[in-house]
Motif scaffolding. Structure first.
Motif, PDB file in Angstrom:
ATOM      1  N   MET A 126       4.839   0.276 -19.471  1.00 25.11           N
ATOM      2  CA  MET A 126       3.963   0.906 -20.435  1.00 25.11           C
ATOM      3  C   MET A 126       2.675   1.291 -19.686  1.00 25.11           C
ATOM      4  O   MET A 126       2.123   0.516 -18.921  1.00 25.11           O
ATOM      5  N   SER A 127       2.212   2.456 -19.961  1.00 23.13           N
ATOM      6  CA  SER A 127       1.009   2.932 -19.285  1.00 23.13           C
ATOM      7  C   SER A 127      -0.238   2.300 -19.899  1.00 23.13           C
ATOM      8  O   SER A 127      -0.197   1.714 -20.978  1.00 23.13           O
ATOM      9  N   ARG A 128      -1.292   2.455 -19.193  1.00 21.11           N
ATOM     10  CA  ARG A 128      -2.569   1.902 -19.663  1.00 21.11           C
ATOM     11  C   ARG A 128      -2.989   2.561 -20.965  1.00 21.11           C
ATOM     12  O   ARG A 128      -3.487   1.902 -21.875  1.00 21.11           O
ATOM     13  N   PHE A 129      -2.791   3.848 -21.112  1.00 23.52           N
ATOM     14  CA  PHE A 129      -3.133   4.571 -22.342  1.00 23.52           C
ATOM     15  C   PHE A 129      -2.272   4.087 -23.517  1.00 23.52           C
ATOM     16  O   PHE A 129      -2.771   3.894 -24.623  1.00 23.52           O
ATOM     17  N   GLY A 130      -1.014   3.856 -23.286  1.00 23.27           N
ATOM     18  CA  GLY A 130      -0.112   3.373 -24.339  1.00 23.27           C
ATOM     19  C   GLY A 130      -0.491   1.979 -24.808  1.00 23.27           C
ATOM     20  O   GLY A 130      -0.451   1.662 -25.996  1.00 23.27           O
ATOM     21  N   PHE A 131      -0.854   1.119 -23.843  1.00 22.53           N
ATOM     22  CA  PHE A 131      -1.275  -0.237 -24.185  1.00 22.53           C
ATOM     23  C   PHE A 131      -2.549  -0.220 -25.034  1.00 22.53           C
ATOM     24  O   PHE A 131      -2.651  -0.925 -26.037  1.00 22.53           O
ATOM     25  N   LEU A 132      -3.515   0.602 -24.652  1.00 21.20           N
ATOM     26  CA  LEU A 132      -4.770   0.710 -25.393  1.00 21.20           C
ATOM     27  C   LEU A 132      -4.531   1.246 -26.800  1.00 21.20           C
ATOM     28  O   LEU A 132      -5.115   0.761 -27.771  1.00 21.20           O
ATOM     29  N   ALA A 133      -3.646   2.205 -26.941  1.00 26.17           N
ATOM     30  CA  ALA A 133      -3.322   2.755 -28.256  1.00 26.17           C
ATOM     31  C   ALA A 133      -2.671   1.700 -29.139  1.00 26.17           C
ATOM     32  O   ALA A 133      -2.975   1.589 -30.346  1.00 26.17           O
ATOM     33  N   VAL A 173      -3.062  -1.582 -28.954  1.00 26.35           N
ATOM     34  CA  VAL A 173      -4.081  -2.561 -29.332  1.00 26.35           C
ATOM     35  C   VAL A 173      -4.945  -2.019 -30.461  1.00 26.35           C
ATOM     36  O   VAL A 173      -5.252  -2.735 -31.426  1.00 26.35           O
ATOM     37  N   LEU A 174      -5.335  -0.766 -30.401  1.00 24.48           N
ATOM     38  CA  LEU A 174      -6.153  -0.172 -31.458  1.00 24.48           C
ATOM     39  C   LEU A 174      -5.398  -0.088 -32.779  1.00 24.48           C
ATOM     40  O   LEU A 174      -5.967  -0.317 -33.847  1.00 24.48           O
ATOM     41  N   ILE A 175      -4.124   0.210 -32.738  1.00 20.74           N
ATOM     42  CA  ILE A 175      -3.325   0.281 -33.963  1.00 20.74           C
ATOM     43  C   ILE A 175      -3.212  -1.100 -34.603  1.00 20.74           C
ATOM     44  O   ILE A 175      -3.387  -1.262 -35.808  1.00 20.74           O
ATOM     45  N   VAL A 176      -2.939  -2.121 -33.791  1.00 20.58           N
ATOM     46  CA  VAL A 176      -2.831  -3.489 -34.319  1.00 20.58           C
ATOM     47  C   VAL A 176      -4.174  -3.935 -34.898  1.00 20.58           C
ATOM     48  O   VAL A 176      -4.243  -4.531 -35.978  1.00 20.58           O
ATOM     49  N   ALA A 177      -5.270  -3.643 -34.215  1.00 20.78           N
ATOM     50  CA  ALA A 177      -6.596  -4.012 -34.718  1.00 20.78           C
ATOM     51  C   ALA A 177      -6.887  -3.312 -36.042  1.00 20.78           C
ATOM     52  O   ALA A 177      -7.477  -3.897 -36.955  1.00 20.78           O
ATOM     53  N   GLY A 178      -6.487  -2.061 -36.181  1.00 22.00           N
ATOM     54  CA  GLY A 178      -6.674  -1.332 -37.436  1.00 22.00           C
ATOM     55  C   GLY A 178      -5.907  -1.960 -38.583  1.00 22.00           C
ATOM     56  O   GLY A 178      -6.415  -2.095 -39.694  1.00 22.00           O
ATOM     57  N   PHE A 179      -4.650  -2.367 -38.321  1.00 21.81           N
ATOM     58  CA  PHE A 179      -3.852  -3.019 -39.363  1.00 21.81           C
ATOM     59  C   PHE A 179      -4.468  -4.358 -39.775  1.00 21.81           C
ATOM     60  O   PHE A 179      -4.487  -4.710 -40.956  1.00 21.81           O
TER      61      PHE A 179
END
Length: 143
Positions: free
Chosen positions: A1-8, A10-16
Protein backbone atom coordinates in the motif's frame (compact mmCIF):
# COMPACT_ATOMS: atom_id res chain seq x y z
CA UNK A 1 0.00 0.00 0.00
CA UNK A 2 1.37 3.39 -0.89
CA UNK A 3 1.86 6.20 1.53
CA UNK A 4 -1.03 8.15 -0.03
CA UNK A 5 -3.37 5.15 0.28
CA UNK A 6 -2.43 4.63 3.93
CA UNK A 7 -3.07 8.31 4.73
CA UNK A 8 -6.44 8.20 2.98
CA UNK A 9 -7.47 5.09 4.94
CA UNK A 10 -6.51 6.74 8.25
CA UNK A 11 -8.54 9.85 7.42
CA UNK A 12 -11.58 7.79 6.45
CA UNK A 13 -11.44 5.78 9.70
CA UNK A 14 -11.01 8.98 11.74
CA UNK A 15 -14.04 10.50 9.99
CA UNK A 16 -16.20 7.46 10.81
CA UNK A 17 -15.10 7.56 14.46
CA UNK A 18 -15.94 11.26 14.72
CA UNK A 19 -19.36 10.66 13.15
CA UNK A 20 -20.10 7.78 15.53
CA UNK A 21 -19.06 9.93 18.48
CA UNK A 22 -21.43 12.74 17.43
CA UNK A 23 -24.32 10.31 17.08
CA UNK A 24 -23.72 8.85 20.55
CA UNK A 25 -23.53 12.33 22.07
CA UNK A 26 -26.85 13.37 20.50
CA UNK A 27 -28.57 10.21 21.81
CA UNK A 28 -27.39 10.65 25.41
CA UNK A 29 -30.02 12.38 27.58
CA UNK A 30 -28.89 15.49 29.48
CA UNK A 31 -27.62 14.80 32.97
CA UNK A 32 -29.89 15.54 35.92
CA UNK A 33 -27.47 18.16 37.22
CA UNK A 34 -27.95 20.16 34.00
CA UNK A 35 -31.70 20.39 34.59
CA UNK A 36 -31.40 21.38 38.26
CA UNK A 37 -30.37 24.85 39.25
CA UNK A 38 -27.22 25.34 41.31
CA UNK A 39 -27.86 25.66 45.05
CA UNK A 40 -26.86 29.11 46.39
CA UNK A 41 -24.23 28.92 49.12
CA UNK A 42 -23.66 31.48 51.87
CA UNK A 43 -20.29 30.96 53.58
CA UNK A 44 -19.99 32.36 57.11
CA UNK A 45 -16.29 31.47 57.36
CA UNK A 46 -16.57 30.77 61.09
CA UNK A 47 -16.34 26.98 61.34
CA UNK A 48 -16.78 23.51 59.84
CA UNK A 49 -20.58 23.09 60.03
CA UNK A 50 -23.22 23.49 57.34
CA UNK A 51 -26.98 23.49 56.90
CA UNK A 52 -28.93 22.93 53.70
CA UNK A 53 -32.47 24.27 53.73
CA UNK A 54 -35.41 23.48 51.46
CA UNK A 55 -38.28 25.98 51.63
CA UNK A 56 -41.80 25.01 50.60
CA UNK A 57 -44.75 27.35 50.13
CA UNK A 58 -48.36 26.87 51.22
CA UNK A 59 -49.02 24.56 48.27
CA UNK A 60 -46.05 22.32 49.32
CA UNK A 61 -44.12 23.33 46.19
CA UNK A 62 -40.58 24.76 46.34
CA UNK A 63 -40.63 28.48 47.09
CA UNK A 64 -38.45 30.71 44.88
CA UNK A 65 -36.63 33.86 46.08
CA UNK A 66 -37.35 33.38 49.78
CA UNK A 67 -35.07 35.41 52.05
CA UNK A 68 -33.51 33.47 54.93
CA UNK A 69 -31.79 35.31 57.79
CA UNK A 70 -29.87 34.09 60.81
CA UNK A 71 -28.03 35.82 63.66
CA UNK A 72 -25.14 33.82 65.14
CA UNK A 73 -23.30 34.65 68.37
CA UNK A 74 -20.30 32.43 69.06
CA UNK A 75 -16.98 32.13 70.95
CA UNK A 76 -16.68 32.99 74.63
CA UNK A 77 -19.83 34.74 75.90
CA UNK A 78 -21.00 35.29 72.32
CA UNK A 79 -18.39 37.98 71.74
CA UNK A 80 -18.22 37.18 68.00
CA UNK A 81 -21.33 37.85 65.95
CA UNK A 82 -22.35 36.94 62.44
CA UNK A 83 -25.47 37.96 60.51
CA UNK A 84 -26.11 35.98 57.35
CA UNK A 85 -28.80 36.38 54.69
CA UNK A 86 -29.40 34.37 51.52
CA UNK A 87 -32.16 33.67 48.99
CA UNK A 88 -33.45 30.38 47.64
CA UNK A 89 -33.18 29.16 44.05
CA UNK A 90 -36.11 27.93 41.92
CA UNK A 91 -35.93 24.55 43.70
CA UNK A 92 -36.44 26.32 47.06
CA UNK A 93 -32.93 25.43 48.25
CA UNK A 94 -30.10 27.34 49.90
CA UNK A 95 -27.02 26.19 51.82
CA UNK A 96 -25.21 27.89 54.70
CA UNK A 97 -21.60 26.77 55.19
CA UNK A 98 -18.79 27.87 57.48
CA UNK A 99 -21.00 27.83 60.58
CA UNK A 100 -19.32 27.51 64.00
CA UNK A 101 -19.58 24.14 65.76
CA UNK A 102 -20.45 25.80 69.08
CA UNK A 103 -22.74 28.80 69.40
CA UNK A 104 -23.88 31.01 72.26
CA UNK A 105 -27.45 30.10 73.31
CA UNK A 106 -28.28 27.30 70.85
CA UNK A 107 -30.28 26.48 68.79
CA UNK A 108 -29.92 28.90 65.89
CA UNK A 109 -33.12 30.14 64.26
CA UNK A 110 -33.17 30.45 60.48
CA UNK A 111 -36.07 32.78 59.64
CA UNK A 112 -37.53 32.55 56.14
CA UNK A 113 -39.87 35.16 54.69
CA UNK A 114 -41.48 36.08 51.40
CA UNK A 115 -44.33 38.55 50.99
CA UNK A 116 -46.76 37.78 53.85
CA UNK A 117 -45.45 34.23 54.42
CA UNK A 118 -42.87 33.16 57.00
CA UNK A 119 -41.33 30.09 58.59
CA UNK A 120 -38.52 29.07 60.92
CA UNK A 121 -36.03 26.22 61.16
CA UNK A 122 -34.01 25.54 64.30
CA UNK A 123 -30.50 24.12 64.10
CA UNK A 124 -27.98 23.21 66.78
CA UNK A 125 -24.54 22.71 65.21
CA UNK A 126 -23.18 20.99 68.33
CA UNK A 127 -25.57 18.05 67.82
CA UNK A 128 -25.79 17.98 64.00
CA UNK A 129 -22.87 19.67 62.28
CA UNK A 130 -23.88 18.84 58.67
CA UNK A 131 -27.66 18.89 58.42
CA UNK A 132 -30.59 19.25 56.04
CA UNK A 133 -33.86 20.82 57.17
CA UNK A 134 -37.15 21.88 55.60
CA UNK A 135 -39.06 25.10 56.22
CA UNK A 136 -42.77 25.32 55.52
CA UNK A 137 -43.99 28.85 54.86
CA UNK A 138 -47.27 29.82 56.50
CA UNK A 139 -49.31 32.97 56.91
CA UNK A 140 -48.91 34.60 60.33
CA UNK A 141 -51.83 34.25 62.69
CA UNK A 142 -53.90 37.42 63.13
CA UNK A 143 -54.13 38.74 66.66
Amino acid sequence: MSRFGFLAAVLIVAGFLALARLQLRSQTPPSTSATQQKVPVMDGGAGPCSLELTVNGIDAKPAYAVTIKVHIAYRFAGIRRLDLEAGTNSDGKVKFTGLPARVHRPPLEFNASKDDLSGTATYDPSTECAAKHDIALTKPKTQ
